[in-house]
Scaffold this motif. Structure first.
Motif, mmCIF file in Angstrom:
data_model
loop_
_atom_site.group_PDB
_atom_site.id
_atom_site.type_symbol
_atom_site.label_atom_id
_atom_site.label_comp_id
_atom_site.label_asym_id
_atom_site.label_seq_id
_atom_site.Cartn_x
_atom_site.Cartn_y
_atom_site.Cartn_z
ATOM 1 N N ASP A 66 28.332 -2.398 53.664
ATOM 2 C CA ASP A 66 29.861 -2.685 53.988
ATOM 3 C C ASP A 66 30.548 -1.424 53.512
ATOM 4 O OD1 ASP A 66 28.865 -5.058 54.305
ATOM 5 O OD2 ASP A 66 29.701 -5.973 52.407
ATOM 6 N N ALA A 67 30.099 -0.709 52.632
ATOM 7 C CA ALA A 67 30.663 0.485 51.872
ATOM 8 C C ALA A 67 30.744 1.581 52.899
ATOM 9 C CB ALA A 67 30.223 0.969 50.676
ATOM 10 N N ILE A 68 29.521 1.428 53.756
ATOM 11 C CA ILE A 68 29.307 2.887 54.879
ATOM 12 C C ILE A 68 30.577 2.269 55.948
ATOM 13 C CG2 ILE A 68 27.810 3.665 56.578
ATOM 14 C CD1 ILE A 68 25.570 2.968 54.586
ATOM 15 N N GLU A 69 30.805 0.957 56.306
ATOM 16 C CA GLU A 69 31.594 0.562 57.233
ATOM 17 C C GLU A 69 32.978 1.133 56.947
ATOM 18 O OE1 GLU A 69 29.410 -3.135 59.155
ATOM 19 O OE2 GLU A 69 30.659 -3.482 57.619
ATOM 20 N N GLU A 70 33.313 0.677 55.325
ATOM 21 C CA GLU A 70 34.578 1.043 55.073
ATOM 22 C C GLU A 70 34.812 2.632 55.078
ATOM 23 O OE1 GLU A 70 34.478 -0.888 51.018
ATOM 24 O OE2 GLU A 70 34.084 -3.107 52.336
ATOM 25 N N ASN A 71 33.713 3.376 55.073
ATOM 26 C CA ASN A 71 34.064 4.686 54.922
ATOM 27 C C ASN A 71 34.273 5.411 56.519
ATOM 28 O OD1 ASN A 71 34.267 5.130 52.342
ATOM 29 N ND2 ASN A 71 31.981 5.757 52.238
ATOM 30 N N ASP A 72 34.471 4.311 57.560
ATOM 31 C CA ASP A 72 34.401 4.622 58.853
ATOM 32 C C ASP A 72 33.220 5.135 59.092
ATOM 33 O OD1 ASP A 72 35.481 4.289 61.397
ATOM 34 O OD2 ASP A 72 36.822 6.382 61.178
ATOM 35 N N TYR A 73 31.935 4.794 58.735
ATOM 36 C CA TYR A 73 30.811 5.428 59.089
ATOM 37 C C TYR A 73 30.315 6.668 58.788
ATOM 38 C CZ TYR A 73 30.968 1.138 61.326
ATOM 39 O OH TYR A 73 31.377 -0.317 61.890
ATOM 40 N N ASP A 74 31.329 7.386 57.898
ATOM 41 C CA ASP A 74 30.931 8.710 57.613
ATOM 42 C C ASP A 74 30.163 8.757 56.196
ATOM 43 O OD1 ASP A 74 31.044 11.290 56.784
ATOM 44 O OD2 ASP A 74 33.113 11.504 56.429
ATOM 45 N N ASN A 75 28.758 8.702 56.653
ATOM 46 C CA ASN A 75 28.019 8.924 55.497
ATOM 47 C C ASN A 75 27.224 10.187 55.443
ATOM 48 O OD1 ASN A 75 26.542 8.316 57.761
ATOM 49 N ND2 ASN A 75 25.249 6.906 57.242
ATOM 50 N N LEU A 76 27.848 11.135 56.017
ATOM 51 C CA LEU A 76 27.295 12.654 56.177
ATOM 52 C C LEU A 76 28.110 13.511 55.157
ATOM 53 C CD1 LEU A 76 26.940 12.993 59.998
ATOM 54 C CD2 LEU A 76 25.033 13.006 58.354
ATOM 55 N N THR A 77 29.439 13.024 54.902
ATOM 56 C CA THR A 77 30.106 13.948 54.148
ATOM 57 C C THR A 77 30.452 12.882 52.957
ATOM 58 O OG1 THR A 77 32.299 13.621 55.053
ATOM 59 C CG2 THR A 77 30.994 15.469 56.013
ATOM 60 N N ARG A 78 30.358 11.813 52.852
ATOM 61 C CA ARG A 78 30.816 10.975 51.799
ATOM 62 C C ARG A 78 29.602 9.911 51.476
ATOM 63 N NH1 ARG A 78 36.159 7.960 53.755
ATOM 64 N NH2 ARG A 78 36.162 7.354 51.457
ATOM 65 N N ARG A 79 29.335 9.422 50.024
ATOM 66 C CA ARG A 79 28.545 8.850 49.555
ATOM 67 C C ARG A 79 28.989 7.453 49.454
ATOM 68 N NH1 ARG A 79 23.431 9.090 46.926
ATOM 69 N NH2 ARG A 79 23.103 7.279 45.427
ATOM 70 N N ALA A 80 28.271 6.268 50.014
ATOM 71 C CA ALA A 80 28.805 4.935 50.151
ATOM 72 C C ALA A 80 28.546 4.476 48.548
ATOM 73 C CB ALA A 80 28.285 4.016 51.100
ATOM 74 N N TYR A 81 29.617 3.901 48.042
ATOM 75 C CA TYR A 81 29.553 3.663 46.501
ATOM 76 C C TYR A 81 30.004 2.131 46.406
ATOM 77 C CZ TYR A 81 31.219 3.708 41.992
ATOM 78 O OH TYR A 81 31.449 3.416 40.565
ATOM 79 N N VAL A 82 29.355 1.300 45.696
ATOM 80 C CA VAL A 82 29.942 -0.009 45.355
ATOM 81 C C VAL A 82 30.418 -0.070 44.054
ATOM 82 C CG1 VAL A 82 29.312 -2.373 45.321
ATOM 83 C CG2 VAL A 82 28.093 -0.869 46.919
ATOM 84 N N GLY A 83 31.910 -0.106 43.972
ATOM 85 C CA GLY A 83 32.536 -0.122 42.466
ATOM 86 C C GLY A 83 31.867 -1.254 41.489
ATOM 87 N N ARG A 84 32.263 -1.076 40.048
ATOM 88 C CA ARG A 84 31.771 -1.899 39.015
ATOM 89 C C ARG A 84 32.351 -3.317 39.204
ATOM 90 N NH1 ARG A 84 31.778 -0.462 32.804
ATOM 91 N NH2 ARG A 84 30.749 1.515 33.641
ATOM 92 N N THR A 85 33.677 -3.516 39.724
ATOM 93 C CA THR A 85 34.305 -4.487 39.690
ATOM 94 C C THR A 85 33.626 -5.468 40.948
ATOM 95 O OG1 THR A 85 36.486 -3.418 39.574
ATOM 96 C CG2 THR A 85 36.671 -5.755 40.198
ATOM 97 N N LYS A 86 33.271 -4.929 42.116
ATOM 98 C CA LYS A 86 32.737 -5.369 43.200
ATOM 99 C C LYS A 86 31.139 -6.055 42.814
ATOM 100 C CE LYS A 86 34.625 -3.889 47.362
ATOM 101 N NZ LYS A 86 34.889 -2.803 48.501
ATOM 102 N N LYS A 87 30.557 -5.003 42.121
ATOM 103 C CA LYS A 87 29.175 -5.605 41.417
ATOM 104 C C LYS A 87 29.403 -6.593 40.470
ATOM 105 C CE LYS A 87 27.117 -1.040 41.553
ATOM 106 N NZ LYS A 87 26.636 0.033 40.710
#
Ligand code: GRG
Length: 397
Positions: free
Chosen positions: A356-377
């Motif tokens: 989901d986080a990769i989608e939220e980054n508009d599929y930019d996994n080349l320059t941004r790292r998909a991250y799931v925050g503590r609250t979501k966890k």
């Protein structure tokens, strides 16, 4: 990127047999291999083929034949009620009343005594405690981590990987033969004599590390799937005997093992998508080359970190495929012993959130790292819990 293993406190996982068909799909303009699921009833001679295209998405969903990997044999060996025969320490006629306290202290015992303690415990304890399961999962986790570090860790460059991995495999055999080299190995010796765990998934993981040292790209999904099985699917196979299957589950043991394997595959595919930029910096591209080409992309685009529409479409398909494996894993997760379900559901849902986080980054996994925050966890935990208390029900295949 070699896999490393992340098992939240305790966990475990496997499904249908499948085989590649010789035919190629001609129903689409893109050339793609057609994969057929070979249903479990194939062992009776009635082979049911299900066209891969029943699942949405452009790309092939299935990887490598489980038959070719001899996975059925592993499951059969592990499903016997006793620790597997290759665990030579385990003998039936040992003293049945030896108390078991502090697993690691077993290393201090002579091997004969160790045999007695472990055998007595395994024979007399039909359902291990949660603590025993946690210790066992921890021992497996530590071994997997150490295996990964051999080729991916800080000292990896100074070591000749092939020699090191050969030596590591000998040491693995020593672990299974009750001759642990150090205290961490001893924890695994203890585990494999307490639970019916086969040596093959461990050897296959070492094979995955060998593959990773000689390969920096994968031509198609079948090659990538094999790699994912070696480095992550194996963890599912190692874990099921420890996590246990719900006694009331109507599902076949093979179905549950398949789900476990698919969780490993889904996790590894997700890891690959999350780390694609980082891996590119190391000259590694864990993406099927033929699929990149179908979207008009190549390794150079990955190295140059080009996030364009082609890349986004390509990523959508890769994410669909990772979710496909998570969905298969979910079917099996309901059938685990209830003591193990919550951590497995948590790990599963957490990994899906990375997608989901990769989608939220508009599929930019080349320059941004998909991250799931503590609250979501944290918010995910009660949801995982509610799934984990569901009563195991079909599919009883
Ligand atoms: C679903 C059923 C029936 C059983 C569960 C069976 C289990 C526990 C499967 C787990 C498989 C697993 C945890 C595989 C490891 C996969 C993997 C890619 C781990 C990577 O871990 P990270 O620590 O996130 O990686 P990095 O170190 O690269 O960040």
């Amino acid at each position: 990127m070699c896999s490393s293993v992340s098992i939240s406190s305790t966990c475990l996982v496997w499904g249908p047999q499948f085989r590649r068909s010789a035919s190629s799909s001609s129903s689409s303009s893109s050339s793609r291999t057609q994969w057929h699921i070979l249903s479990p009833s194939s062992s009776t001679g009635s082979v049911k083929f299900i066209n891969n295209e029943v699942s949405s998405g452009l790309l092939s969903k299935w990887g490598f034949s489980h038959e070719d990997l001899h996975l059925r044999d592993i499951v059969d060996r592990q499903s016997s009620s006793e620790p597997s025969s290759n665990n030579s320490l385990f003998t039936k006629d040992d003293d049945e009343n030896v108390a078991r306290e502090g697993d690691l202290s077993l290393i201090l015992l002579s091997s004969t005594k160790l045999t007695s303690v472990v055998a007595a415990f395994a024979l007399n304890t039909p359902r291990p405690s949660t603590l025993e399961r946690q210790r066992a999962i921890w021992a497996i986790y530590v071994w997997c981590r150490r295996t990964d570090e051999l080729v991916d860790g800080p000292n990896a460059d100074c070591l000749s990987s092939v020699g090191v991995l050969d030596r590591w495999e000998e040491r693995l055999e020593d672990i299974f033969n009750g001759r642990p080299y150090d205290v961490l190995d001893a924890a695994l010796t203890d585990t494999v004599h307490e639970f019916p765990i086969d040596i093959k998934p461990f050897k296959d993981m070492i094979e995955g590390m060998r593959l990773d040292t000689r390969k920096s790209q994968y031509e198609n999904f079948q090659e990538l799937y094999l790699y994912c099985y070696y480095v992550a699917g194996t963890v599912g196979l190692m874990s099921v005997p420890v996590m246990g299957i719900a006694p009331e589950s109507p599902a076949s043991v093979h179905h549950i093992y398949d789900a476990a394997l698919y969780l490993g595959i889904g996790n590894q595919l997700t890891n690959i998508l999350r780390d694609v930029g980082e891996d590119a910096s190391r000259g590694r591209v864990y993406l099927p080359q033929d699929e990149l080409a179908q979207f008009g992309l190549c390794n150079e685009d990955v190295y140059l970190r080009k996030v364009n529409d082609g890349w986004r479409e390509f990523m959508k398909e890769q994410i669909t495929r990772a979710r496909f494996y998570f969905n298969l894993a979910e079917e099996g997760a309901y059938h685990l012993d209830k003591a193990s379900r919550w951590p497995v559901w948590s790990a599963l849902m957490l990994y899906k959130k990375i997608l989901d986080a990769i989608e939220e980054n508009d599929y930019d996994n080349l320059t941004r790292r998909a991250y799931v925050g503590r609250t979501k966890k944290l918010l995910m935990l009660p949801l995982a819990y509610s799934r984990s208390i569901a009563v195991p029900a079909g599919p009883a295949v």
